[in-house]
Enzyme design. Structure first.
Site, PDB file in Angstrom:
ATOM      1  N   ILE A   1       0.750  -0.891  -0.019  1.00 45.53           N
ATOM      2  CA  ILE A   1       0.054   0.202  -0.029  1.00 45.53           C
ATOM      3  C   ILE A   1       0.951   1.220   0.056  1.00 45.53           C
ATOM      4  CG2 ILE A   1      -1.534   1.287   1.283  1.00 45.53           C
ATOM      5  CD1 ILE A   1      -2.783  -1.279   2.436  1.00 45.53           C
TER       6      ILE A   1
ATOM      7  N   ASP B   1      11.408   3.939   5.317  1.00 43.08           N
ATOM      8  CA  ASP B   1      11.149   2.400   5.487  1.00 43.08           C
ATOM      9  C   ASP B   1      12.404   1.847   6.094  1.00 43.08           C
ATOM     10  OD1 ASP B   1      10.528  -0.685   4.796  1.00 43.08           O
ATOM     11  OD2 ASP B   1       8.952   0.420   3.773  1.00 43.08           O
TER      12      ASP B   1
ATOM     13  N   ASP C   1      13.817   2.686  11.168  1.00 37.48           N
ATOM     14  CA  ASP C   1      12.835   1.681  11.765  1.00 37.48           C
ATOM     15  C   ASP C   1      11.910   2.719  12.722  1.00 37.48           C
ATOM     16  OD1 ASP C   1      11.742  -0.277  13.549  1.00 37.48           O
ATOM     17  OD2 ASP C   1      13.115  -1.320  12.657  1.00 37.48           O
ATOM     18  N   VAL C   2      10.758   2.556  12.529  1.00 39.04           N
ATOM     19  CA  VAL C   2       9.755   3.389  13.201  1.00 39.04           C
ATOM     20  C   VAL C   2       9.831   3.025  14.671  1.00 39.04           C
ATOM     21  CG1 VAL C   2       8.370   3.862  11.399  1.00 39.04           C
ATOM     22  CG2 VAL C   2       7.945   1.715  12.751  1.00 39.04           C
TER      23      VAL C   2
ATOM     24  N   ASN D   1       2.042   4.573   7.477  1.00 39.52           N
ATOM     25  CA  ASN D   1       1.480   3.446   6.819  1.00 39.52           C
ATOM     26  C   ASN D   1       2.376   2.043   7.575  1.00 39.52           C
ATOM     27  OD1 ASN D   1       0.415   1.824   4.548  1.00 39.52           O
ATOM     28  ND2 ASN D   1       2.468   1.863   3.988  1.00 39.52           N
TER      29      ASN D   1
ATOM     30  N   SER E   1      -7.368  -0.330   9.866  1.00 40.98           N
ATOM     31  CA  SER E   1      -7.789  -1.586   9.258  1.00 40.98           C
ATOM     32  C   SER E   1      -9.108  -1.678   9.448  1.00 40.98           C
ATOM     33  CB  SER E   1      -6.723  -2.624   9.722  1.00 40.98           C
ATOM     34  OG  SER E   1      -7.326  -4.009   9.346  1.00 40.98           O
TER      35      SER E   1
ATOM     36  N   TYR F   1      -3.304  -7.905  16.492  1.00 37.67           N
ATOM     37  CA  TYR F   1      -3.480  -6.898  15.536  1.00 37.67           C
ATOM     38  C   TYR F   1      -4.554  -5.960  15.492  1.00 37.67           C
ATOM     39  CZ  TYR F   1      -3.538  -5.410  10.601  1.00 37.67           C
ATOM     40  OH  TYR F   1      -3.414  -4.541   9.632  1.00 37.67           O
TER      41      TYR F   1
ATOM     42  N   LYS G   1      -4.785  -1.809  15.879  1.00 33.76           N
ATOM     43  CA  LYS G   1      -5.331  -1.050  14.687  1.00 33.76           C
ATOM     44  C   LYS G   1      -6.546  -0.071  15.505  1.00 33.76           C
ATOM     45  CE  LYS G   1      -2.847  -1.778  11.446  1.00 33.76           C
ATOM     46  NZ  LYS G   1      -1.886  -0.562  10.643  1.00 33.76           N
TER      47      LYS G   1
ATOM     48  N   THR H   1      -9.150  -6.771   3.442  1.00 36.58           N
ATOM     49  CA  THR H   1      -7.944  -7.354   2.983  1.00 36.58           C
ATOM     50  C   THR H   1      -7.458  -7.122   1.715  1.00 36.58           C
ATOM     51  OG1 THR H   1      -8.824  -9.474   4.330  1.00 36.58           O
ATOM     52  CG2 THR H   1      -6.747 -10.137   2.773  1.00 36.58           C
TER      53      THR H   1
HETATM   54  N1  LIG Z   1      -2.595  -5.897   3.414  1.00 42.04           N
HETATM   55  C1  LIG Z   1      -3.702  -5.960   3.943  1.00 42.04           C
HETATM   56  O1  LIG Z   1      -4.501  -6.883   3.937  1.00 42.04           O
HETATM   57  C2  LIG Z   1      -3.845  -4.688   4.884  1.00 42.04           C
HETATM   58  C3  LIG Z   1      -5.257  -4.688   5.495  1.00 42.04           C
HETATM   59  C4  LIG Z   1      -5.457  -3.620   6.348  1.00 42.04           C
HETATM   60  C5  LIG Z   1      -4.444  -2.850   6.691  1.00 42.04           C
HETATM   61  N2  LIG Z   1      -3.213  -3.008   6.328  1.00 42.04           N
HETATM   62  C6  LIG Z   1      -2.101  -2.112   6.718  1.00 42.04           C
HETATM   63  O2  LIG Z   1      -1.673  -1.476   5.581  1.00 42.04           O
HETATM   64  C7  LIG Z   1      -0.273  -1.273   5.967  1.00 42.04           C
HETATM   65  C8  LIG Z   1       0.688  -1.637   4.952  1.00 42.04           C
HETATM   66  O3  LIG Z   1       0.608  -2.953   4.656  1.00 42.04           O
HETATM   67  P1  LIG Z   1       0.974  -3.924   3.456  1.00 42.04           P
HETATM   68  O4  LIG Z   1      -0.059  -4.883   3.308  1.00 42.04           O
HETATM   69  O5  LIG Z   1       1.402  -2.786   2.323  1.00 42.04           O
HETATM   70  O6  LIG Z   1       2.479  -4.448   4.194  1.00 42.04           O
HETATM   71  P2  LIG Z   1       3.810  -4.757   3.206  1.00 42.04           P
HETATM   72  O7  LIG Z   1       4.227  -5.721   4.297  1.00 42.04           O
HETATM   73  O8  LIG Z   1       3.709  -4.929   1.793  1.00 42.04           O
HETATM   74  O9  LIG Z   1       4.316  -3.206   3.571  1.00 42.04           O
HETATM   75  C9  LIG Z   1       4.712  -2.922   4.820  1.00 42.04           C
HETATM   76  C10 LIG Z   1       5.919  -1.985   4.762  1.00 42.04           C
HETATM   77  O10 LIG Z   1       6.156  -1.299   6.082  1.00 42.04           O
HETATM   78  C11 LIG Z   1       7.596  -1.478   6.287  1.00 42.04           C
HETATM   79  N3  LIG Z   1       7.799  -1.715   7.798  1.00 42.04           N
HETATM   80  C12 LIG Z   1       7.376  -2.622   8.633  1.00 42.04           C
HETATM   81  N4  LIG Z   1       7.900  -2.666   9.859  1.00 42.04           N
HETATM   82  C13 LIG Z   1       8.529  -1.381   9.822  1.00 42.04           C
HETATM   83  C14 LIG Z   1       9.557  -0.650  10.839  1.00 42.04           C
HETATM   84  N5  LIG Z   1       9.590  -1.103  12.059  1.00 42.04           N
HETATM   85  N6  LIG Z   1      10.065   0.449  10.461  1.00 42.04           N
HETATM   86  C15 LIG Z   1       9.898   0.816   9.039  1.00 42.04           C
HETATM   87  N7  LIG Z   1       9.234   0.257   8.034  1.00 42.04           N
HETATM   88  C16 LIG Z   1       8.610  -0.753   8.602  1.00 42.04           C
HETATM   89  C17 LIG Z   1       8.094  -2.807   5.552  1.00 42.04           C
HETATM   90  O11 LIG Z   1       9.733  -2.778   5.486  1.00 42.04           O
HETATM   91  C18 LIG Z   1       7.331  -2.824   4.295  1.00 42.04           C
HETATM   92  O12 LIG Z   1       7.896  -1.904   3.302  1.00 42.04           O
HETATM   93  C19 LIG Z   1       0.174  -1.733   7.332  1.00 42.04           C
HETATM   94  O13 LIG Z   1      -0.311  -0.634   8.396  1.00 42.04           O
HETATM   95  C20 LIG Z   1      -1.055  -2.821   7.629  1.00 42.04           C
HETATM   96  O14 LIG Z   1      -1.577  -2.956   8.874  1.00 42.04           O
HETATM   97  C21 LIG Z   1      -2.952  -3.858   5.274  1.00 42.04           C
END
Ligand SMILES: NC(=O)c1ccc[n+]([C@@H]2O[C@H](COP(=O)([O-])OP(=O)(O)OC[C@H]3O[C@@H](n4cnc5c(N)ncnc54)[C@H](O)[C@@H]3O)[C@@H](O)[C@H]2O)c1
Length: 259
Positions: free
Chosen positions: A21, A40, A56-57, A83, A140, A153, A157, A185
């Site tokens: 995302i 990231d 790292d956040v 995000n 989420s 989780y 959220k 999702t």
């Molecule tokens: N994919 C889904 O179904 C979904 C649904 C609802 C919400 N979300 C939310 O969307 C957001 C992005 O998810 P996604 O599906 O794109 O996941 P993804 O794993 O493809 O991307 C997540 C990114 O966050 C980075 N990241 C993780 N931990 C980190 C940290 N400690 N410091 C810095 N960077 C960090 C990772 O390196 C990665 O690039 C998240 O907050 C997730 O909770 C995802």
């Protein structure tokens, strides 16, 4: 009216912007004319044209340095998309305290740290460009619906949803809007990893598709479009909102197919 250059001369920071995302948001903001930094912990997947800042956040000093560097190199910071996040599976019996601490540290405190260090830059930008300055957080469906096997989780959220509302109240008079999106999702590398661990990935994907009334996963681009709308000048009157992009999962109650 929204144009393809409505983010012209705006600076945007996207955390977790190197995958899924976040990468879709960063690419869309670049296409709409913004200058974009991706924060990231692994920036390898950041879209071309974005400034990559590795941090790292969970590391407050690293986040401060990354945010300050992004603001300096972009010239200003108008848009923060918070995000970065990770998943966690299990009931309340399944995760030990250190796993709770780890996930809340990333998913909740990560957003707190990002906002804390971005706010001085956002205040400066808001003084010059009211309505165009915002924080948008990725929440989420797990914040608003009870999903099985997602206790930790969902708690993280739920906190993001409440944090969004509190931040919106705190900063509305400073001209900083705060909103979140609630994806269902979404088809991202995250879900790829989840399916990879399932006993029967095809059956798991079919179950995830069927859970959403639209009958399919949402795409990263669909979630990104909602985030970019909330961040855009077109949403100048929108703050304290959670925008669902979930294929109808939160709002609809369908009868079984054929019923
Ligand atoms: N994919 C889904 O179904 C979904 C649904 C609802 C919400 N979300 C939310 O969307 C957001 C992005 O998810 P996604 O599906 O794109 O996941 P993804 O794993 O493809 O991307 C997540 C990114 O966050 C980075 N990241 C993780 N931990 C980190 C940290 N400690 N410091 C810095 N960077 C960090 C990772 O390196 C990665 O690039 C998240 O907050 C997730 O909770 C995802």
């Amino acid at each position: 009216m929204t144009t393809t250059s409505d983010f012209e001369s705006m600076g945007a920071l996207v955390t977790g912007g190197a995958s899924g995302i976040g990468a879709a948001v960063a690419a869309m903001l670049l296409a709409r004319g913004a200058r974009v930094a991706v924060l990231d912990r692994d920036t390898a997947g950041a879209p071309a044209g974005a400034l990559a800042v590795e941090a790292d956040v969970t590391d407050d000093d690293a986040v401060r340095e990354a945010v300050d560097r992004a603001a300096a190199e972009l010239g200003a910071l108008h848009t923060v998309v918070s995000n970065a996040g990770i998943g966690s599976i299990g009931t309340v019996e399944d995760n030990a305290d250190d796993e709770w601490t780890r996930v809340l540290d990333i998913n909740v405190l990560g957003m707190v740290r990002t906002a804390r260090h971005a706010l001085p830059h956002l205040r400066r930008a808001a003084a010059a460009r009211p309505g165009a300055v915002s924080i948008t957080q990725t929440c989420s469906i797990a914040a608003t619906a009870g999903l099985p096997q997602r206790a930790l989780y969902s708690a993280s959220k739920g906190a993001v949803l409440s944090l969004t509302l509190a931040m919106a109240a705190d900063h509305v008079r400073e001209g900083i809007r705060v909103n979140c999106v609630n994806p269902g999702t979404a088809d991202t590398p995250w879900i790829g990893r989840l399916l990879g661990r399932a006993d029967d990935p095809d059956a798991e994907r079919a179950a995830l598709n069927a859970r959403q009334p639209l009958g399919r996963l949402v795409s990263a681009d669909e979630v990104a479009a909602a985030i970019v709308y909330l961040a855009s000048p077109a949403a100048a009157s929108v703050t304290g909102t959670a925008l669902a992009v979930d294929g109808g999962m939160q709002g609809l109650r369908l009868r079984p197919a054929g019923g």
